[in-house]
Motif scaffolding. Structure first.
Motif, PDB file in Angstrom:
ATOM      1  N   MET A   1      10.297   7.118   6.080  1.00 31.01           N
ATOM      2  CA  MET A   1       9.640   8.399   5.804  1.00 31.01           C
ATOM      3  C   MET A   1       9.459   9.132   7.123  1.00 31.01           C
ATOM      4  N   SER A   2       9.739  10.423   7.143  1.00 28.33           N
ATOM      5  CA  SER A   2       9.563  11.198   8.367  1.00 28.33           C
ATOM      6  C   SER A   2       8.079  11.370   8.673  1.00 28.33           C
ATOM      7  N   LYS A   3       7.763  11.620   9.919  1.00 29.87           N
ATOM      8  CA  LYS A   3       6.365  11.796  10.310  1.00 29.87           C
ATOM      9  C   LYS A   3       5.760  13.030   9.641  1.00 29.87           C
ATOM     10  N   GLY A   4       6.592  14.070   9.459  1.00 32.67           N
ATOM     11  CA  GLY A   4       6.105  15.270   8.787  1.00 32.67           C
ATOM     12  C   GLY A   4       5.732  15.002   7.342  1.00 32.67           C
ATOM     13  N   GLU A   5       6.577  14.241   6.641  1.00 31.48           N
ATOM     14  CA  GLU A   5       6.285  13.901   5.247  1.00 31.48           C
ATOM     15  C   GLU A   5       5.058  12.998   5.157  1.00 31.48           C
ATOM     16  N   ALA A   6       4.933  12.081   6.113  1.00 28.84           N
ATOM     17  CA  ALA A   6       3.771  11.193   6.134  1.00 28.84           C
ATOM     18  C   ALA A   6       2.486  11.982   6.335  1.00 28.84           C
ATOM     19  N   SER A   7       2.519  12.970   7.215  1.00 29.73           N
ATOM     20  CA  SER A   7       1.350  13.807   7.462  1.00 29.73           C
ATOM     21  C   SER A   7       0.931  14.555   6.206  1.00 29.73           C
ATOM     22  N   LYS A   8       1.902  15.117   5.488  1.00 25.56           N
ATOM     23  CA  LYS A   8       1.596  15.839   4.253  1.00 25.56           C
ATOM     24  C   LYS A   8       1.012  14.913   3.203  1.00 25.56           C
ATOM     25  N   LEU A   9       1.568  13.698   3.091  1.00 25.18           N
ATOM     26  CA  LEU A   9       1.065  12.726   2.129  1.00 25.18           C
ATOM     27  C   LEU A   9      -0.381  12.363   2.421  1.00 25.18           C
ATOM     28  N   LEU A  10      -0.685  12.059   3.688  1.00 25.07           N
ATOM     29  CA  LEU A  10      -2.040  11.658   4.049  1.00 25.07           C
ATOM     30  C   LEU A  10      -3.029  12.805   3.852  1.00 25.07           C
ATOM     31  N   THR A  11      -2.614  14.023   4.183  1.00 18.37           N
ATOM     32  CA  THR A  11      -3.482  15.186   3.977  1.00 18.37           C
ATOM     33  C   THR A  11      -3.817  15.349   2.497  1.00 18.37           C
ATOM     34  N   ASN A  12      -2.818  15.160   1.645  1.00 18.04           N
ATOM     35  CA  ASN A  12      -3.026  15.266   0.205  1.00 18.04           C
ATOM     36  C   ASN A  12      -3.947  14.166  -0.297  1.00 18.04           C
ATOM     37  N   LEU A  13      -3.733  12.949   0.188  1.00 22.17           N
ATOM     38  CA  LEU A  13      -4.565  11.830  -0.237  1.00 22.17           C
ATOM     39  C   LEU A  13      -6.009  12.003   0.210  1.00 22.17           C
ATOM     40  N   ILE A  14      -6.200  12.483   1.430  1.00 23.59           N
ATOM     41  CA  ILE A  14      -7.559  12.718   1.927  1.00 23.59           C
ATOM     42  C   ILE A  14      -8.272  13.744   1.053  1.00 23.59           C
ATOM     43  N   SER A  15      -7.544  14.787   0.667  1.00 24.27           N
ATOM     44  CA  SER A  15      -8.118  15.806  -0.214  1.00 24.27           C
ATOM     45  C   SER A  15      -8.498  15.211  -1.568  1.00 24.27           C
ATOM     46  N   GLN A  16      -7.645  14.330  -2.092  1.00 25.50           N
ATOM     47  CA  GLN A  16      -7.894  13.731  -3.396  1.00 25.50           C
ATOM     48  C   GLN A  16      -9.073  12.760  -3.371  1.00 25.50           C
ATOM     49  N   LEU A  17      -9.229  12.029  -2.278  1.00 26.89           N
ATOM     50  CA  LEU A  17     -10.205  10.934  -2.228  1.00 26.89           C
ATOM     51  C   LEU A  17     -11.541  11.304  -1.593  1.00 26.89           C
ATOM     52  N   SER A  18     -11.669  12.514  -1.089  1.00 25.43           N
ATOM     53  CA  SER A  18     -12.882  12.894  -0.357  1.00 25.43           C
ATOM     54  C   SER A  18     -14.007  13.415  -1.240  1.00 25.43           C
ATOM     55  N   GLN A  19     -13.894  13.270  -2.535  1.00 26.74           N
ATOM     56  CA  GLN A  19     -14.948  13.734  -3.440  1.00 26.74           C
ATOM     57  C   GLN A  19     -16.087  12.723  -3.478  1.00 26.74           C
ATOM     58  N   ALA A  20     -17.319  13.204  -3.315  1.00 25.34           N
ATOM     59  CA  ALA A  20     -18.488  12.327  -3.239  1.00 25.34           C
ATOM     60  C   ALA A  20     -18.666  11.478  -4.497  1.00 25.34           C
ATOM     61  N   GLU A  21     -18.244  12.009  -5.649  1.00 28.73           N
ATOM     62  CA  GLU A  21     -18.418  11.256  -6.902  1.00 28.73           C
ATOM     63  C   GLU A  21     -17.529  10.020  -6.979  1.00 28.73           C
ATOM     64  N   ARG A  22     -16.614   9.857  -6.014  1.00 28.74           N
ATOM     65  CA  ARG A  22     -15.773   8.671  -6.001  1.00 28.74           C
ATOM     66  C   ARG A  22     -16.495   7.455  -5.426  1.00 28.74           C
ATOM     67  N   LEU A  23     -17.629   7.659  -4.772  1.00 27.88           N
ATOM     68  CA  LEU A  23     -18.377   6.541  -4.212  1.00 27.88           C
ATOM     69  C   LEU A  23     -18.905   5.642  -5.317  1.00 27.88           C
ATOM     70  N   LEU A  24     -18.694   4.340  -5.154  1.00 27.18           N
ATOM     71  CA  LEU A  24     -19.165   3.358  -6.115  1.00 27.18           C
ATOM     72  C   LEU A  24     -20.223   2.479  -5.460  1.00 27.18           C
ATOM     73  N   PRO A  25     -21.096   1.850  -6.241  1.00 28.09           N
ATOM     74  CA  PRO A  25     -22.112   0.954  -5.658  1.00 28.09           C
ATOM     75  C   PRO A  25     -21.481  -0.129  -4.802  1.00 28.09           C
ATOM     76  N   GLY A  26     -22.127  -0.427  -3.678  1.00 28.31           N
ATOM     77  CA  GLY A  26     -21.621  -1.458  -2.785  1.00 28.31           C
ATOM     78  C   GLY A  26     -20.677  -0.943  -1.724  1.00 28.31           C
ATOM     79  N   GLY A  27     -20.501   0.390  -1.654  1.00 25.56           N
ATOM     80  CA  GLY A  27     -19.642   0.956  -0.632  1.00 25.56           C
ATOM     81  C   GLY A  27     -18.167   0.945  -0.967  1.00 25.56           C
ATOM     82  N   TYR A  28     -17.848   0.889  -2.258  1.00 27.06           N
ATOM     83  CA  TYR A  28     -16.450   0.920  -2.685  1.00 27.06           C
ATOM     84  C   TYR A  28     -16.049   2.343  -3.073  1.00 27.06           C
TER      85      TYR A  28
END
Length: 274
Positions: free
Chosen positions: A75-102
Motif C-alpha cells: 500500500m502506498s504511503k498516501g493511501e495509508a494516510s487516507k485510510l488512517l484519517t478515515n478510520l480516526i474519523s470513524q472511531l473518534s466518537q465518544a459513544e464508542r467508549l465501553l466500560p473498562g476502557g475498551y
C-alpha cells in the motif's frame, strides 16, 4: 486457446492479484496463454509498471531454473494516510467508549472495504519478513487475521480459550491478563503449526499486551518463530506494555473520567516507507 495480448494482460493481472507471495514460473504463463516466454516477459514488465504506478504492489523476479515472478501486495504511503484519517474519523466518537476502557469497533471490522485495506497495510509493513501463518485470538481479531493472511496467501491459526473435541489434541498454556491481572487459559490444536514456521501475530485491540505475550509463549511451545506482531488499536495509557517490537495502526487515549477519547496514528505509519 490462443490469447490476444490485451486478454493476456487482464488475465495475468487477475491471476497475480489472486496468488500473492506465490512463485509463478514463466512456463506456467507460457502454457496458460499459448505464448512464447519472451512475450510473457514483456507482458510482465507492463504489469509490473502498472502495479508500481498504482501503488498496489510490485513484482519480484526469482532467477534460476525454478524461478519466475512473485506478486508482493503493498500500500502506498498516501493511501495509508487516507485510510488512517478515515478510520480516526470513524472511531473518534465518544459513544464508542465501553466500560473498562475498551472501544467499540465491530461495525468497522465488519466492513470488507475497511478490514481488507487494514490487512493490506499490515501486510505492507511485514512484506519482507517471511510469513507462513497468521495467528490471532478468538473472536474479534479473526476477520482482521484473515484479511492479512489473504495478502500473504497463508493459513490463519485461531487461538481459543477452551478446547473443542473437533480439533483433536491441543496444547494449553496459562497466561496473566495484562489489564485485569487474572490468570487465563489459551489453547491451540497440535496440528495448527509446523515447527520452524514463521508466525505473524495479529489482533484487533491491545491494552497491556497480556494476550499477545500469551500467544508468543504459545508459539514457543510449538517451536515456531514470531516474525512480527501487529495490532489494530492499542491503548496509550497502559504502560509499560508486556511485549516489545510490535506495531499498531492506531492509539487510543481516554480521559480519567472515561468521558472522552482521542484516536491518533500508531507506530505503523511512522515506519511506513512505501
Amino acid at each position: 486457446m490462443k490469447y490476444k495480448r490485451s486478454e493476456r494482460l487482464v488475465d495475468m493481472t487477475y491471476y497475480l492479484l489472486n496468488h500473492p507471495h506465490q512463485i509463478v514460473s514463466l512456463s506456467c504463463f507460457s502454457e496458460r496463454y499459448g505464448s512464447a516466454k519472451s512475450s510473457i516477459s514483456e507482458d510482465l514488465a507492463i504489469v509490473k509498471q502498472s502495479f508500481e504506478m498504482q501503488g498496489t504492489g510490485f513484482l519480484k523476479t526469482i532467477a534460476g531454473a525454478s524461478g519466475g515472478v512473485t506478486y508482493i501486495p503493498t500500500m502506498s504511503k498516501g493511501e495509508a494516510s487516507k485510510l488512517l484519517t478515515n478510520l480516526i474519523s470513524q472511531l473518534s466518537q465518544a459513544e464508542r467508549l465501553l466500560p473498562g476502557g475498551y472501544l467499540y469497533m465491530t461495525d468497522v471490522l465488519g466492513r470488507p472495504q475497511y478490514v481488507n485495506a487494514i490487512g493490506r497495510m499490515i501486510a505492507t509493513v511485514y512484506a519482507s519478513n517471511g510469513v507462513d501463518a497468521v495467528m490471532t485470538m478468538e473472536t474479534k481479531g479473526i476477520p482482521l487475521a484473515y484479511a492479512v493472511a489473504t495478502q500473504f496467501n497463508v493459513p490463519v491459526v485461531v487461538v481459543r480459550r477452551i478446547s473443542k473435541v473437533t480439533e483433536g489434541s491441543t496444547v494449553s498454556i496459562n497466561y496473566v491478563s495484562g489489564s485485569s491481572k487474572r490468570i487465563q487459559t489459551m489453547v491451540l490444536p497440535r496440528r495448527s503449526l509446523i515447527p520452524g514456521s514463521k508466525v505473524l501475530i495479529v489482533d484487533d485491540f491491545m491494552k497491556a499486551g497480556g494476550t499477545m505475550k500469551g500467544m508468543i509463549n504459545l508459539c514457543n511451545e510449538f517451536e515456531t518463530e514470531v516474525t512480527g506482531i501487529a495490532v489494530f488499536v492499542e491503548t496509550k495509557e497502559e504502560k509499560p506494555k508486556l511485549i516489545n517490537n510490535y506495531q499498531s495502526l492506531l492509539r487510543l487515549s481516554i480521559t480519567e473520567q472515561e468521558t472522552a477519547l482521542k484516536i491518533e496514528n500508531g507506530t505503523i505509519y511512522k515506519n511506513f516507507t512505501h
